[in-house]
Write an enzyme that holds these catalytic residues in place. Structure first.
Site, PDB file in Angstrom:
ATOM      1  CE  LYS A  64      -2.774  16.351   1.267  1.00 28.40           C
ATOM      2  NZ  LYS A  64      -4.173  16.482   1.627  1.00 28.40           N
ATOM      3  NE  ARG A 133      -6.059  20.814   2.139  1.00 27.49           N
ATOM      4  CZ  ARG A 133      -7.023  20.343   1.358  1.00 27.49           C
ATOM      5  NH1 ARG A 133      -7.167  19.056   1.192  1.00 27.49           N
ATOM      6  NH2 ARG A 133      -7.858  21.152   0.754  1.00 27.49           N
ATOM      7  N   GLY A 142      -8.375   9.618   2.182  1.00 31.69           N
ATOM      8  CA  GLY A 142      -9.575   9.698   3.005  1.00 31.69           C
ATOM      9  C   GLY A 142      -9.450   9.061   4.374  1.00 31.69           C
ATOM     10  CG  MET A 144      -5.022   9.701   8.771  1.00 35.06           C
ATOM     11  SD  MET A 144      -3.291   9.911   9.072  1.00 35.06           S
ATOM     12  CE  MET A 144      -2.719  10.389   7.495  1.00 35.06           C
ATOM     13  NE  ARG A 377      -2.374  11.414  -4.579  1.00 39.21           N
ATOM     14  CZ  ARG A 377      -3.402  11.287  -3.816  1.00 39.21           C
ATOM     15  NH1 ARG A 377      -3.275  11.347  -2.516  1.00 39.21           N
ATOM     16  NH2 ARG A 377      -4.593  11.093  -4.317  1.00 39.21           N
ATOM     17  CG  HIS A 493     -13.895   6.722  -0.458  1.00 36.41           C
ATOM     18  ND1 HIS A 493     -14.380   5.467  -0.212  1.00 36.41           N
ATOM     19  CD2 HIS A 493     -12.890   6.916   0.420  1.00 36.41           C
ATOM     20  CE1 HIS A 493     -13.712   4.927   0.786  1.00 36.41           C
ATOM     21  NE2 HIS A 493     -12.802   5.795   1.194  1.00 36.41           N
ATOM     22  CB  SER A 823      17.111 -26.636  -4.277  1.00 35.95           C
ATOM     23  OG  SER A 823      15.929 -25.921  -4.529  1.00 35.95           O
ATOM     24  CB  CYS A 891      12.415 -25.370  -5.216  1.00 37.38           C
ATOM     25  SG  CYS A 891      12.879 -26.528  -3.918  1.00 37.38           S
ATOM     26  CE1 TYR A 911      16.667 -23.565  -8.768  1.00 36.69           C
ATOM     27  CE2 TYR A 911      19.041 -23.678  -9.131  1.00 36.69           C
ATOM     28  CZ  TYR A 911      17.855 -24.236  -8.641  1.00 36.69           C
ATOM     29  OH  TYR A 911      17.883 -25.439  -8.015  1.00 36.69           O
TER      30      TYR A 911
HETATM   31  C1  PEP Z   1       9.983 -26.815   0.655  1.00 39.34           C
HETATM   32  O1  PEP Z   1       9.944 -27.380   1.735  1.00 39.34           O
HETATM   33  O2  PEP Z   1      10.165 -25.596   0.521  1.00 39.34           O
HETATM   34  C2  PEP Z   1       9.777 -27.572  -0.588  1.00 39.34           C
HETATM   35  C3  PEP Z   1       9.896 -26.998  -1.757  1.00 39.34           C
HETATM   36  O3  PEP Z   1       9.382 -28.855  -0.461  1.00 39.34           O
HETATM   37  P1  PEP Z   1       7.872 -29.295  -0.144  1.00 39.34           P
HETATM   38  O4  PEP Z   1       7.011 -28.091  -0.231  1.00 39.34           O
HETATM   39  O5  PEP Z   1       7.509 -30.312  -1.143  1.00 39.34           O
HETATM   40  O6  PEP Z   1       8.011 -29.850   1.226  1.00 39.34           O
END
Ligand code: PEP
Ligand code: MG
Length: 939
Positions: A64, A133, A142, A144, A377, A493, A823, A891, A911
């Site tokens: 503010k 304020r 709202g 504070m 804002r 609100h 991975s 993953c 990835y």
């Molecule tokens: C993990 O452990 O992150 C994974 C992808 O394998 P899972 O969840 O199958 O153990």
């Protein structure tokens, strides 16, 4: 069976929907306050005049204060004032006292203000009045405290009346001061003042406050002062400077109020930022019909459309509008009420939009025909509006594509993928209100926050129904699926807070008569009792009786390819999402793959933009009828028995892979060899023991059950997640992994023969040391060579490993000798780095940890940068040092979490892989991360 891989987290919609609202603190490091004491601040400046600040000083001046300074410097009509910094607040919170220098600095600024205004604070004949304020770095609507009309006393109220030529106005201002000061500074129960006000109106037989005259208000002031005296044990202070200092302190204290703490936790705002305090000369909207106060947006915060959006309330002061207590008129009506102010306001709104290059929300007051800006804002908006506004601003040439990507986020996109109510079903419409925050919410009606919290804790879905909400309803709003109020507009609100939380909200549904005492509401004769199911549509404002079925959102229809962005029936939202996704795809460096293990999921993932499969969990292929075959494999006593079981499994596995490679033709598919503990394929130990015992007692021996029971006992583990699973399993059950490798190799050959383009990658789970990987690799290579020889086809299979144990991460340099790709399995890595059992801890103690602020968010949801993340980072470096072309991905669940995607971009993975529904979110966040790092590189 509590199979770890049966854990729904990885696949279900619930997890996808659980994408948290983006944190305002994303990407910002937490500032840890130095151990300050109040004496030690030589040269530090704690107070800034509005002319000294600017919008980049939000850390110091709060949002503010920084924006008031910005508007002042733009030459807009802002009442003069100054800001006490968040640093002063931090000293106060740390030491329990204001910094010593603060008092003098405030005095200096106050004197300057008095000189400029030609009046002295609270002086009897013609008092300067100020507002005090709060204003933190991140908006906390709202949460504070605010105190208006500081400087009024028994004496100066008379002077004010004379100066304004309006006695009623002066006494109304005084009673408001005592009420706000009493409640927020002295801790008096606010209801006592409200009751006294209601009594005064009923004695006079009037309904609205403005029908009370000066004499009534004078009496009320007397009564208010009595309330203060008896409740707070002290008189209402008559010294204006004391009023101001106490109010400043109350604002500091309100940073740590329960409401504020809860809000910060919810919004992931760090606890140590502190609040600034703005002291601003008062302007009055309650000086008669030529005065008023309002709030406005430069565009519709619900749809993004440009136009005149806001509410105005004649003859009223500040909080009346936001509180949603009295009925406002649409801002457009101001044109007929006061054309000059309206025209000026429109011009200012345009200036602000062009200056901030974004939707702004503002608060303003008109004092006897003079317009004053009290706040601006960059405004909160719905997810849909965020996408539309971003593309509109690109079209207007105000921002570029990279900037447009920063104006939206993955949490908003996830919200747009929520299902909606099916408009084709027969529904019973109860009423209609203002569509304040979109979404389709169904739940049992509850009429107070306490019940909302209680019922939702026991697993009920609830809709919180109130006449209007106030900050005390926050925990009920968090617990509810949706919020429904009978009063208040888009800026009430309920609406503001629900939008901020991404919760469905309909407000101002005036046909609803809400009776909180009797826990029911009546709508045109229909009575809805507590517990009756209602459905609330925050996108249309409609409220239905009973449960209305839901249908997919148009954004999902678009991702599914069932709606094209350019088609006639595609709406502006879909077109905006399409454009933003195209920007993201153009700039992102991270590729996005899917965790999928059947053709249906793979095809959906592909439609959603997946560039391959990053994790196919083969354990899902061993369920159903195939479980018995696995059972036979486990029970096998001889090599022959084992081979027979494996031979039965082989063609089934091969068929699975053919389907998958076909669905993902031309894109990489990482197949992970079997991971879960074997006993999970066997019957439950207790059930089986009972069955065997009962059979024994009947002298009815079942040889197979006995063998099974022995196997179950043999394979039983106290801690199966840390036991015989992953590569360990492959090493002790001869032929298991090679059967899987053969199935993959033969499937690839078959797809090639069918002129397909299969790109399989074989991944070994739970490796802790390179030796494990080398053995499996040797065996796999032999099988692959056999299949290549038999088919005459070069299979081009690559072999890699998961990095999901600390030891693997720590020896990544060695492991990379035997792996073509890594991975990161951040689910197991989080489990093993923290020593948390992933199936148990979230239910057992995570809530307590979150409440105590030990984490802001579960480390299973967002990557723990400092711990797990550090291991990932060093493994990336070590792996690439050994093998520069090592392919790197993730993953674990974190692969689809917005904040984690930014981390994976930063550490240089190739990835991320996540469940199909989260792919668009990952694409968007990968684009945002790339655009952000480009921006910072060129700075
Ligand atoms: C993990 O452990 O992150 C994974 C992808 O394998 P899972 O969840 O199958 O153990
Ligand atoms: Mg794992």
């Amino acid at each position: 069976m509590t199979a770890k891989w049966a854990c729904p987290k990885a696949f279900d919609m619930g997890m996808f929907l659980a994408v948290r609202a983006a944190t305002p603190s994303l990407g910002e490091s937490r500032t840890v306050p130095e151990n300050q004491d109040r004496h030690n601040h030589h040269g530090q400046k704690f107070v800034y005049d509005f002319t000294e600040g600017n919008r980049d000083l939000k850390d110091l001046l709060g949002g503010k204060g920084a924006n008031l300074a910005e508007m002042t410097n733009l030459g807009l009509p802002v009442p003069p004032g100054f800001t006490i910094t968040t640093e002063a607040c931090k000293v106060y919170l740390d030491s329990g006292d204001e910094p010593l220098a603060l008092r003098d600095e405030v005095s200096g600024h106050l004197e300057a203000l008095e000189q400029r205004m030609g009046k002295k604070l609270g002086q009897a004949a013609d008092p300067l009045l100020v507002s005090v304020r709060s204003g933190a770095k991140f908006s906390m609507p709202g949460m504070m405290d605010t105190v208006l009309n500081i400087g009024l006393s028994d004496e100066s109220v008379v002077g004010l009346a004379q100066q304004a030529g309006d006695e009623r106005f002066a006494w109304d201002s005084y009673r408001r001061l005592i009420q706000m000061f009493g409640k927020t500074v002295l801790g008096v129960d606010g209801d006592l003042f409200e009751e006294a006000l209601a009594d005064a109106k009923s004695v006079k037989r009037v309904v609205v406050d403005t029908d009370l005259d000066a004499a009534d208000l004078k009496k009320l002031v007397k009564q208010y002062k009595k309330i203060v005296k008896s409740e707070a044990g002290r008189d209402f202070p008559q010294d204006p400077r004391e009023q101001m200092d106490l109010a400043v302190r109350a604002v500091f204290d309100s940073w740590n109020g329960d409401r504020a703490r809860l809000y910060r936790r919810q919004e992931r705002i760090p606890n140590d930022l502190g609040t600034a305090v703005n002291i601003c000369s008062m302007v009055f909207g309650n000086l008669g019909p030529d005065s008023g106060t309002g709030v406005a947006f430069t565009r519709d915060p619900a749809s993004g459309q440009q136009g005149v959006y806001g509410d105005y309330l004649q003859n009223a002061q500040g909080e009346d509008v936001v509180a949603g207590i009295r009925n406002t008129v649409p801002l457009a009506d101001l044109e007929t009420i006061d054309k000059a102010s309206y025209d000026q306001l429109m011009q200012i709104m345009e200036t602000l939009e062009n200056h901030y290059r974004d939707l702004c929300d503002i608060e303003f007051t008109v004092e006897r025909g003079q317009l004053w800006m009290l706040q601006t804002r960059v405004g909160k908006r719905t997810a849909g509006a965020a996408f539309r506004i971003a593309t509109q601003l690109v079209d207007q040439g105000l921002i570029d594509e990279a900037e447009a990507l920063q104006r939206v986020n993955g949490a908003q996109l996830a919200q747009l993928m929520f299902p909606r109510f099916d408009e084709d079903t027969k529904v019973e419409l109860l009423g209609r209100g203002i569509a304040a925050s979109p979404g389709a919410a169904v739940g049992k009606a509850v009429f107070d926050s306490y019940t909302a919290v209680k019922w939702s804790r026991s697993g009920e879905r609830v809709i919180l129904i109130r006449r209007e909400t106030n900050p005390d309803d926050l925990d009920g709003m968090i617990a509810a699926e949706g919020i429904l109020t009978s009063r208040g507009g888009k800026t009430s609100h309920a609406a503001v807070v629900a939008r901020g939380m991404g919760k469905t909200c309909v407000c101002g549904a005036e046909d609803l008569e809400v009776d909180t005492k009797r826990r029911r509401m009546t709508v045109n004769g229909t009575v809805i009792e507590e517990g009756d199911v209602v459905s609330v549509d925050g996108s249309t404002g409609k409220v239905y009786l009973g449960e209305v079925p839901v249908v997919p959102s148009p954004v999902v229809e678009y991702f599914e390819g069932r709606m094209h962005a350019g088609a006639d029936d595609a709406n502006e939202l879909v077109a905006a999402v399409h454009r933003i996704m195209a920007y993201a795809d153009r700039v992102r460096r991270l590729r996005v793959r899917a965790n999928a293990d059947n053709a249906e999921d793979a095809l959906r993932a592909r439609r959603f933009g997946a560039q391959g499969i990053g994790l196919c969990r083969t354990e899902h292929m061993f369920l159903g009828e195939r479980r018995e075959m696995v059972e036979r494999l486990i029970l096998a006593d001889t090599d022959d028995e084992r081979s027979t079981a494996l031979e039965q499994l082989l063609p089934l596995q091969k068929a699975d892979f053919i389907e998958l490679f076909e669905a993902m033709d031309g894109l990489p598919v990482t197949v992970r060899l079997l991971d879960p503990p074997l006993h999970e394929f066997l019957p439950d130990i207790t059930e089986l023991s009972v069955r065997v015992a009962l059979a024994e007692s009947r002298k009815d021996h079942n040889e197979n059950d006995l063998r099974l029971l022995q196997a179950v006992h043999r394979l039983h583990e106290q801690n199966p997640m840390l036991g015989l699973r992953g590569v360990r399993l492959g090493l002790v059950i001869p032929g298991l992994f090679t059967m899987q490798v053969r199935a993959i190799a033969e499937a690839v050959a078959e797809r090639r023969n069918a002129k397909g383009d299969p790109r399989a990658e074989i991944m070994i789970p739970l490796v802790g040391t390179v030796q494990e990987l080398e053995i499996v690799r040797d065996e796999a290579e032999k099988v692959i060579a056999e299949v290549e020889a038999a088919t005459g086809i070069e299979l081009k299979l690559s072999l890699g490993t998961m990095i999901e144990l600390p030891r693997a991460a720590l020896t990544a340099g060695q492991i990379a000798e035997a792996a073509e790709f890594f991975s990161f399995g951040t689910n197991d890595l989080t489990q093993t780095v923290w020593g948390f059992s992933r199936d148990d801890v979230e239910a057992s103690f995570f809530t307590a940890y979150l409440e105590k602020g030990i984490f802001g968010v579960s480390p299973f949801e967002t990557i723990d940068r400092d711990g797990v993340g550090a291991l990932v980072r060093s493994a990336v470096e070590a792996g690439r040092a050994t093998r520069p072309d090592l392919k790197l991905g993730v993953c674990g669940e974190h692969g689809g979490d917005p904040e984690s995607v930014h981390f994976f971009h930063e550490v240089g993975l190739d990835y991320v892989s996540c469940s199909p529904f989260r792919i668009p979110v990952a694409r968007l966040e990968a684009g945002r991360a790339a655009a952000q790092s480009k921006g910072s590189d060129s700075r």
